[in-house]
Design an enzyme around this catalytic site. Structure first.
Site, PDB file in Angstrom:
ATOM      1  N   CYS A  75       1.014  -0.942  -0.106  1.00  0.00           N
ATOM      2  CA  CYS A  75       0.019   0.018   0.326  1.00  0.00           C
ATOM      3  C   CYS A  75       0.972   1.223  -0.370  1.00  0.00           C
ATOM      4  O   CYS A  75       1.872   1.296   0.907  1.00  0.00           O
ATOM      5  CB  CYS A  75      -0.761  -0.148   1.314  1.00  0.00           C
ATOM      6  N   CYS A 182      -0.073   3.695  -6.647  1.00  0.00           N
ATOM      7  CA  CYS A 182      -1.201   3.703  -5.415  1.00  0.00           C
ATOM      8  C   CYS A 182      -0.983   2.209  -6.094  1.00  0.00           C
ATOM      9  O   CYS A 182      -1.745   1.499  -6.899  1.00  0.00           O
ATOM     10  CB  CYS A 182      -2.636   4.138  -5.602  1.00  0.00           C
TER      11      CYS A 182
HETATM   12  N1  DGL Z   1      -3.716   0.614  -2.234  1.00  0.00           N
HETATM   13  C1  DGL Z   1      -3.479   1.956  -2.196  1.00  0.00           C
HETATM   14  C2  DGL Z   1      -2.131   2.842  -1.995  1.00  0.00           C
HETATM   15  O1  DGL Z   1      -1.629   1.984  -2.450  1.00  0.00           O
HETATM   16  C3  DGL Z   1      -4.488   2.074  -0.820  1.00  0.00           C
HETATM   17  C4  DGL Z   1      -6.058   3.045  -1.636  1.00  0.00           C
HETATM   18  C5  DGL Z   1      -6.302   3.307  -0.759  1.00  0.00           C
HETATM   19  O2  DGL Z   1      -7.023   2.691   0.446  1.00  0.00           O
HETATM   20  O3  DGL Z   1      -7.525   5.028  -0.711  1.00  0.00           O
HETATM   21  O4  DGL Z   1      -2.017   3.933  -1.699  1.00  0.00           O
END
Ligand code: DGL
Length: 270
Positions: A75, A182
């Site tokens: 994440c 993301c």
């Molecule tokens: N997939 C995550 C990231 O890479 C989090 C996305 C989220 O929950 O806003 O930031």
């Protein structure tokens, strides 16, 4: 006691970490993994830094209780705002997407699409500028993408309108590469690629983190042929396991068994 065979711990707010899991399995085979999707608190990217840091602590403590031998912070939002917490708590190696992306970037004008929290932290800009001084880095927040991807509203007209708006400042700055900052965004990579001029490289940091894992697991003897099967991963979520299992189907090609856990918030001051 540590497991005899390596067991990787990955976490994300939801589906995004699947993109990282797949790159890991493509490179290292169907290794044992524990995947946590903190679906009860999705999206992370619209939360305040203090909350993201508190969540990171809980999630990492839980992963460590599963006897993982390395943690992949799948994440970017956690990478951006809480990597120090993850590293401080962790008793096993921690791999992060932002370092991986910085190492993959060779262009001198780079765009980053990310969550609001990641973009506001300038974590990508700072890391890339430290790694390759002189690189121009333009970051832009894409708050609508994660909810749309989680809801399966993919590649529709509304998503196209948002994507054009999010890409605009990057294209106006004549970037040569765009980092998918993301872990949810690689799920719409072909759609985004069609919206940018030819020659602009889209960078998926998951490819880099899978290579960095060689430092923990050793270099793979042969790279697996796609599609790779993910059958040695235990999936956990903090809400709606059936919904999560259904949502993974297009990305994993099967519906995994998903277990529900509860992460109790504990008082903590950072
Ligand atoms: N997939 C995550 C990231 O890479 C989090 C996305 C989220 O929950 O806003 O930031």
């Amino acid at each position: 006691m540590r497991p005899l065979t390596p067991r990787l711990g990955l976490f994300d707010s939801g589906l995004g970490g699947i993109t990282v899991l797949k790159k890991v399995v493509e490179r290292h085979g169907d290794i044992s993994c524990v995947y946590l999707g903190d679906t009860a608190r999705l999206p992370y990217g619209e939360k305040q830094p203090a909350e993201i840091r508190l969540i990171a602590k809980e999630v990492v403590e839980w992963l460590l209780s599963q006897d993982v031998s390395a943690i992949l912070v799948a994440c970017n939002t956690t990478n951006s705002l809480a990597i120090d917490i993850v590293q401080n708590i962790s008793t096993v190696p921690v791999l992060n997407l932002i370092n991986a992306a910085a190492e993959m970037t060779t262009e001198s004008r780079v765009g980053v699409l990310a969550t609001s929290a990641t973009a506001a932290s300038s974590a990508y800009k700072k890391r890339i500028e430290a790694f390759r001084p002189g690189t121009l880095v333009i970051e832009n927040a894409c708050p609508e993408f994660v909810p749309m991807i989680e809801n399966g509203e993919l590649c529709q007209e509304s998503m196209k309108r948002f994507a054009i708006e999010y890409l605009k400042p990057l294209l106006e700055a004549h970037v040569e590469a765009i980092i998918l900052g993301c872990s949810h965004y690689p799920l719409i990579q072909p759609f985004l690629q069609e919206l940018v001029p030819k020659g602009i490289r889209l960078i998926d940091p998951a490819i880099g983190i899978a290579c960095q894992l060689d430092r923990v697991l050793g270099e793979p003897q042969s790279i697996c042929q796609r599609p790779c099967k993910v059958s040695n991963t235990r999936f956990f979520v903090t809400s709606n396991p059936i919904g999560f299992s259904l949502r993974t189907l297009p990305w994993l090609g099967n519906r995994p068994e998903v277990e529900l856990i509860s992460l109790q918030p504990k008082a903590c001051f950072f």
